[in-house]
Scaffold this active site. Structure first.
Site, PDB file in Angstrom:
ATOM      1  CG  HIS A 213      61.848  57.579  52.207  1.00  0.00           C
ATOM      2  ND1 HIS A 213      61.797  56.406  52.646  1.00  0.00           N
ATOM      3  CD2 HIS A 213      62.618  57.406  51.321  1.00  0.00           C
ATOM      4  CE1 HIS A 213      62.544  55.400  52.567  1.00  0.00           C
ATOM      5  NE2 HIS A 213      63.049  56.145  51.482  1.00  0.00           N
TER       6      HIS A 213
ATOM      7  CD  GLU B  62      61.474  57.259  56.945  1.00  0.00           C
ATOM      8  OE1 GLU B  62      60.922  57.056  58.176  1.00  0.00           O
ATOM      9  OE2 GLU B  62      60.657  56.862  56.060  1.00  0.00           O
TER      10      GLU B  62
ATOM     11  CG  HIS C 242      56.419  49.844  55.773  1.00  0.00           C
ATOM     12  ND1 HIS C 242      57.219  50.660  54.919  1.00  0.00           N
ATOM     13  CD2 HIS C 242      55.889  48.824  55.080  1.00  0.00           C
ATOM     14  CE1 HIS C 242      56.834  50.305  53.696  1.00  0.00           C
ATOM     15  NE2 HIS C 242      56.022  49.039  53.774  1.00  0.00           N
TER      16      HIS C 242
END
Length: 237
Positions: free
Chosen positions: A43, A70, A190
Site C-alpha cells: 500500500h 492498494e 484491517h
C-alpha cells in the site's frame, strides 16, 4: 479456503527507519510466499513513508502468487498500477495525512470517479476491489461501479471482538451475503489478527481473501514469520 495475502508495509517501515535495504522487502516477499502466503499486498502512499513506488516495480518479477496493490487512485498511483499490472488493485480513499486507512469509499457519492478508474484498470486485465465500510448501501453502490470485488474494512469488528462483542460481526455477514447474491467477490482487511481471524472466516460466507500486515508482522516478532504464516493458514482452512 480463504487466501492469505501478506501486507509487507511494516517491513518497509522498519527498513526506512535506518536507511539502506535491511530488512529487504523483496526478499521478505519471496520468503513469505515460500512459507505458504498466497499473495503479497503493498500500500504505497504519496509520501512513501513505508513502501516506496520503486518497491512496487521491484516486487513485480518476484511475486508469483497474487500481487495486490492498494491505494488512493491519484494520477501517480494509477500510472504505476497500469505499468505494473498486478493481479489486483484495491482502491482505498486515503487522505494524504492518514496514518493508516480509516474509512471505506462512499460508493454512491463517488460513483462516477470509481467507474472511470475501474474501467481503466479492468481494460488492462487488472482485477479491481473497493475498500468499503460494512454498509449494505455501500455494497449496492459498489456493484454499480463495475468492480470485481469489495474489501470489507474490518477495524470495527476487530475492536468489538476484542471487547467480547461477537455480535459486531453481523453487519459484515449481511454485507457478504449481499455481495455474494449480486456477484461481487469478498475480501477483507484491517486489524485482523490471529485472535480474531478464525471467527471472522467461519462466519463470512464466500470470503475469498484477507490482507493482513500490522498484526502478522507484530506477531512474528514473538513467534517467527514462517510459524505465524502457517498459523494463519490453519485458521483460514
Amino acid at each position: 479456503m480463504t487466501k492469505l495475502s501478506v501486507n509487507i508495509n511494516k517491513v518497509a517501515t522498519i527498513r526506512n527507519s535506518r536507511g539502506g535495504n535491511v530488512p529487504n522487502v523483496v526478499q521478505f516477499a519471496k520468503d513469505a510466499q515460500s512459507y505458504g502466503a498466497q499473495g503479497i499486498t503493498i500500500h504505497p502512499r504519496p509520501d512513501e513513508r513505508h513502501i516506496k513506488y520503486q518497491d512496487a516495480y521491484d516486487l513485480k518479477p518476484e511475486v508469483y502468487t497474487e500481487y495486490n496493490i492498494e491505494g488512493n487512485p491519484i494520477d501517480k498511483f494509477t500510472k504505476m498500477v497500469l505499468e505494473i499490472k498486478p493481479t489486483q488493485v484495491t482502491l482505498v480513499p486515503d487522505a494524504v495525512d492518514a496514518i493508516t486507512s480509516n474509512a471505506g469509499w462512499d460508493t454512491i457519492k463517488h460513483k462516477d470517479f470509481l467507474v472511470e478508474k475501474i474501467q481503466e484498470f479492468k481494460a488492462q486485465g487488472i482485477r479491481t476491489s473497493i475498500f468499503v465500510d460494512p454498509d449494505v448501501k455501500q455494497i449496492e453502490g459498489a456493484k454499480a461501479t463495475g468492480t470485481d470485488r469489495i474489501e470489507l474494512y474490518t477495524e470495527s469488528y476487530a475492536h468489538e471482538y476484542a471487547q467480547g462483542n461477537k455480535e459486531a460481526i453481523k453487519p459484515f455477514v449481511d454485507c457478504a451475503k449481499l455481495a455474494n447474491e449480486i456477484g461481487l467477490g469478498v475480501n477483507a482487511g484491517h486489524d485482523l489478527s490471529l485472535d480474531n481471524i478464525q471467527f471472522f472466516k467461519e462466519n463470512i460466507p464466500g470470503l475469498l481473501e484477507v490482507s493482513i500486515g500490522h498484526a502478522l508482522i507484530s506477531e512474528s516478532l514473538y513467534l517467527g514469520v514462517e510459524n505465524v504464516i502457517q498459523m494463519y493458514l490453519n485458521k483460514l482452512k
